[in-house]
Design a protein around this motif. Structure first.
Motif, PDB file in Angstrom:
ATOM      1  N   THR A  22      -9.528  -1.757   0.625  1.00 40.18           N
ATOM      2  CA  THR A  22      -9.709  -0.077   1.336  1.00 40.18           C
ATOM      3  C   THR A  22      -9.814   0.054   2.827  1.00 40.18           C
ATOM      4  O   THR A  22     -10.742  -0.602   3.204  1.00 40.18           O
ATOM      5  CB  THR A  22     -11.045   0.695   0.032  1.00 40.18           C
TER       6      THR A  22
ATOM      7  N   ASP B  91     -12.347  -3.055   3.728  1.00 42.91           N
ATOM      8  CA  ASP B  91     -13.325  -3.646   2.927  1.00 42.91           C
ATOM      9  C   ASP B  91     -12.175  -4.341   1.094  1.00 42.91           C
ATOM     10  O   ASP B  91     -11.101  -3.725   1.526  1.00 42.91           O
ATOM     11  CB  ASP B  91     -14.190  -2.440   1.447  1.00 42.91           C
ATOM     12  N   TYR B  92     -12.656  -5.388   1.382  1.00 46.72           N
ATOM     13  CA  TYR B  92     -11.480  -5.906   0.116  1.00 46.72           C
ATOM     14  C   TYR B  92     -12.769  -6.527  -0.847  1.00 46.72           C
ATOM     15  O   TYR B  92     -14.022  -7.032  -1.130  1.00 46.72           O
ATOM     16  CB  TYR B  92     -10.771  -6.850   0.613  1.00 46.72           C
TER      17      TYR B  92
ATOM     18  N   ARG C 201     -16.858  -6.545   3.582  1.00 49.96           N
ATOM     19  CA  ARG C 201     -16.614  -5.745   4.132  1.00 49.96           C
ATOM     20  C   ARG C 201     -15.955  -6.464   5.351  1.00 49.96           C
ATOM     21  O   ARG C 201     -16.874  -7.197   6.483  1.00 49.96           O
ATOM     22  CB  ARG C 201     -18.031  -5.253   5.049  1.00 49.96           C
TER      23      ARG C 201
ATOM     24  N   ILE D 281      -8.257  -5.698  -4.075  1.00 55.08           N
ATOM     25  CA  ILE D 281      -8.035  -3.765  -3.653  1.00 55.08           C
ATOM     26  C   ILE D 281      -8.508  -4.125  -2.372  1.00 55.08           C
ATOM     27  O   ILE D 281      -9.862  -4.870  -1.689  1.00 55.08           O
ATOM     28  CB  ILE D 281      -9.195  -3.762  -4.865  1.00 55.08           C
TER      29      ILE D 281
ATOM     30  N   LYS E  87      -4.216   5.093   1.152  1.00 54.90           N
ATOM     31  CA  LYS E  87      -5.349   5.253   0.411  1.00 54.90           C
ATOM     32  C   LYS E  87      -5.391   4.085  -0.294  1.00 54.90           C
ATOM     33  O   LYS E  87      -6.492   4.224  -1.358  1.00 54.90           O
ATOM     34  CB  LYS E  87      -4.837   6.813  -0.178  1.00 54.90           C
ATOM     35  N   LEU E  88      -4.070   3.914  -1.564  1.00 55.83           N
ATOM     36  CA  LEU E  88      -4.479   2.756  -2.537  1.00 55.83           C
ATOM     37  C   LEU E  88      -3.590   1.518  -2.071  1.00 55.83           C
ATOM     38  O   LEU E  88      -2.179   1.300  -1.755  1.00 55.83           O
ATOM     39  CB  LEU E  88      -3.056   3.535  -3.075  1.00 55.83           C
TER      40      LEU E  88
ATOM     41  N   CYS F 196     -16.492  -9.578  -3.149  1.00 56.75           N
ATOM     42  CA  CYS F 196     -16.397  -8.463  -1.532  1.00 56.75           C
ATOM     43  C   CYS F 196     -16.483  -9.122  -0.488  1.00 56.75           C
ATOM     44  O   CYS F 196     -17.982  -9.781  -0.198  1.00 56.75           O
ATOM     45  CB  CYS F 196     -16.988  -6.948  -2.494  1.00 56.75           C
TER      46      CYS F 196
ATOM     47  N   PHE G 214       0.791  -1.452  -0.305  1.00 54.69           N
ATOM     48  CA  PHE G 214       0.415   0.328  -0.127  1.00 54.69           C
ATOM     49  C   PHE G 214       1.003   1.499   0.022  1.00 54.69           C
ATOM     50  O   PHE G 214       1.920   1.502   0.072  1.00 54.69           O
ATOM     51  CB  PHE G 214      -1.501   0.282   1.035  1.00 54.69           C
TER      52      PHE G 214
ATOM     53  N   ILE H  17     -11.339   1.279   5.500  1.00 55.97           N
ATOM     54  CA  ILE H  17     -12.055   3.065   6.053  1.00 55.97           C
ATOM     55  C   ILE H  17     -12.088   3.469   7.606  1.00 55.97           C
ATOM     56  O   ILE H  17     -12.369   4.348   7.678  1.00 55.97           O
ATOM     57  CB  ILE H  17     -13.577   1.943   5.855  1.00 55.97           C
TER      58      ILE H  17
END
Length: 133
Positions: free
Chosen positions: A100, A108-109, A124, A98, A86-87, A122, A81, A102
């Motif tokens: 995120t 989250d993925y 959470r 991918i 952030k990424l 996907c 990351f 939170i």
């Protein structure tokens, strides 16, 4: 004049990021319900548990465990990351993740595989409390 000076200093301090605010720790156990759709098997859900065992700077490694009607699966994954998280991206032997972040305890993925048995999933995930010693 003093009031203006103090209020300006206070505003600058509040607006300035805290030293180390870019520090992201993913180590731990994250769990949550996933939703998946696949070309061959169709829709499926179940528990996903991500266990990140190693993090060095902006890279990490761990395992993703998934419950399935045909039996649980447990696969290694590797990720990286950018500063501040952030990424975030990861991979296993078949596909790409991918992520995120939170907040410090919610992740989250989404995951994708291409080819003859294409699938996308996907979830959470919530960081689980560390076991008490």
């Amino acid at each position: 004049m003093k009031a203006f000076l103090y209020s300006t200093i206070f505003a600058v301090l509040v607006a300035t990021p805290v030293l180390g605010a870019d520090t992201v720790s993913l180590v731990g156990t994250w769990a949550g319900q996933r939703e998946r759709i696949a070309k061959v098997e169709g829709r499926r859900g179940g528990l996903a548990t991500l266990v990140i065992t190693d993090q060095q700077g902006g890279t990490f490694a761990g395992r993703l465990k998934r419950s399935n009607p045909t039996g649980d699966e447990d696969e290694p994954l590797w990720g990286a990351f950018t500063p501040g998280g952030k990424l975030m991206i990861g991979s296993d032997e078949e596909g790409t993740y991918i992520f995120t972040l939170i907040n410090r305890n919610t992740l989250d993925y989404c995951y994708s595989e291409t080819g003859a048995s294409a699938r996308t999933v996907c979830a959470r995930l919530t960081r689980q409390p560390a076991p008490r010693r």
